[in-house]
Write a protein that holds these residues in place. Sequence first.
Motif, short mmCIF file in Angstrom:
data_model
loop_
_atom_site.label_atom_id
_atom_site.label_comp_id
_atom_site.label_asym_id
_atom_site.label_seq_id
_atom_site.Cartn_x
_atom_site.Cartn_y
_atom_site.Cartn_z
N CYS A 186 13.33 -8.67 49.80
CA CYS A 186 12.34 -7.70 49.31
C CYS A 186 12.80 -6.29 49.65
O CYS A 186 12.90 -5.93 50.83
CB CYS A 186 10.97 -7.95 49.93
SG CYS A 186 9.74 -6.74 49.37
N ALA A 187 13.12 -5.51 48.61
CA ALA A 187 13.48 -4.10 48.79
C ALA A 187 12.25 -3.26 48.51
O ALA A 187 11.63 -3.39 47.45
CB ALA A 187 14.60 -3.73 47.83
N LEU A 188 11.87 -2.42 49.46
CA LEU A 188 10.69 -1.56 49.35
C LEU A 188 11.12 -0.11 49.42
O LEU A 188 12.06 0.24 50.16
CB LEU A 188 9.73 -1.80 50.51
CG LEU A 188 8.74 -2.95 50.46
CD1 LEU A 188 7.97 -2.99 51.77
CD2 LEU A 188 7.77 -2.80 49.30
N ALA A 189 10.41 0.77 48.70
CA ALA A 189 10.70 2.20 48.80
C ALA A 189 9.48 3.00 48.37
O ALA A 189 8.69 2.54 47.53
CB ALA A 189 11.89 2.58 47.92
N PRO A 190 9.31 4.21 48.93
CA PRO A 190 8.28 5.10 48.41
C PRO A 190 8.73 5.60 47.03
O PRO A 190 9.92 5.73 46.77
CB PRO A 190 8.26 6.27 49.41
CG PRO A 190 9.28 5.98 50.46
CD PRO A 190 10.08 4.80 50.03
N ALA A 191 7.77 5.86 46.14
CA ALA A 191 8.09 6.38 44.81
C ALA A 191 6.99 7.35 44.40
O ALA A 191 5.82 6.96 44.27
CB ALA A 191 8.20 5.25 43.80
N ARG A 194 0.09 2.69 47.99
CA ARG A 194 0.20 3.57 46.82
C ARG A 194 1.57 4.25 46.85
O ARG A 194 2.18 4.37 47.90
CB ARG A 194 -0.89 4.64 46.83
CG ARG A 194 -2.32 4.10 46.93
CD ARG A 194 -2.78 3.45 45.64
NE ARG A 194 -4.17 3.06 45.69
CZ ARG A 194 -4.62 1.87 46.04
NH1 ARG A 194 -3.77 0.92 46.41
NH2 ARG A 194 -5.91 1.59 46.03
N TYR A 195 1.98 4.76 45.70
CA TYR A 195 3.28 5.44 45.58
C TYR A 195 4.38 4.58 46.22
O TYR A 195 5.13 5.04 47.07
CB TYR A 195 3.24 6.83 46.24
CG TYR A 195 2.30 7.80 45.55
CD1 TYR A 195 2.66 8.37 44.33
CD2 TYR A 195 1.07 8.13 46.10
CE1 TYR A 195 1.80 9.26 43.69
CE2 TYR A 195 0.21 9.01 45.46
CZ TYR A 195 0.59 9.58 44.25
OH TYR A 195 -0.26 10.45 43.61
N VAL A 196 4.44 3.33 45.80
CA VAL A 196 5.38 2.39 46.41
C VAL A 196 5.92 1.45 45.34
O VAL A 196 5.23 1.13 44.37
CB VAL A 196 4.69 1.59 47.55
CG1 VAL A 196 3.57 0.71 47.00
CG2 VAL A 196 5.69 0.75 48.33
N VAL A 197 7.17 1.04 45.51
CA VAL A 197 7.79 0.08 44.60
C VAL A 197 8.41 -1.04 45.42
O VAL A 197 8.98 -0.80 46.50
CB VAL A 197 8.86 0.77 43.70
CG1 VAL A 197 9.90 1.52 44.51
CG2 VAL A 197 9.55 -0.24 42.78
N ALA A 198 8.26 -2.27 44.94
CA ALA A 198 8.84 -3.45 45.61
C ALA A 198 9.65 -4.24 44.59
O ALA A 198 9.19 -4.48 43.47
CB ALA A 198 7.73 -4.33 46.19
#
Length: 208
Positions: A25-30, A92-96
């Motif tokens: 699982c790769a997570l990042a703010p967006a 919120r403002y997050v992508v997985a």
Amino acid sequence: MQDEYRTVARPGVHETEVNRSRFLCALAPAATEQEAQDFIARVRKEHTDASHNCFAYVIGADAAIQKASDDGEPGGTAGVPMLQMLLRRDMRYVVAVVTRYYGGVKLGAGGLIRAYGGSVGEALDTLGTLTRRRFRLATLTVDHQRAGKIQNDLHATGREVRDVRYGEAVTIEIGLPDAEVDAFRGWLADATAGTAELELGGEAYGDA
């Protein structure tokens, strides 16, 4: 506007294994949908040999934009559980992106839902989250003589000083929760013998 929301503290990858299948699982703010899509494209490019690269993202403090993809897994078994996990955690403002390398054992619909949703939940626990709170931008103008003490007092009470400009007077920009505006106005009048001016601007979000 929402009073506050949570987002992922930092980008990162968390790996789990379920019945010999690897789930990364790769997570990042967006900040925008385009940022989310760019991140998804980078992960897919990095894992072109994977069985699936499923994704979910939530953009907007009010979760206005929500997208999810199963990327070839049975409908509703990957992207939707990932999205539901993000929403359940108020993210919120997050992508997985969950990348799956098939290990030879079929997991079934229930197993896939648990694996994809669980992968996002574990990644959030590992990488950590931040709470961002809504505040109003406020600009106070004070004479040079009092400016130093006012800045010290602001720092001492934990106020975030966003900008300081020196001209004929000193202009200090801070963030204030709406509920504290009246009390702050009273404090400023007392601290400067009524000589300072306070001007309220727009709203933004900052770390709680």
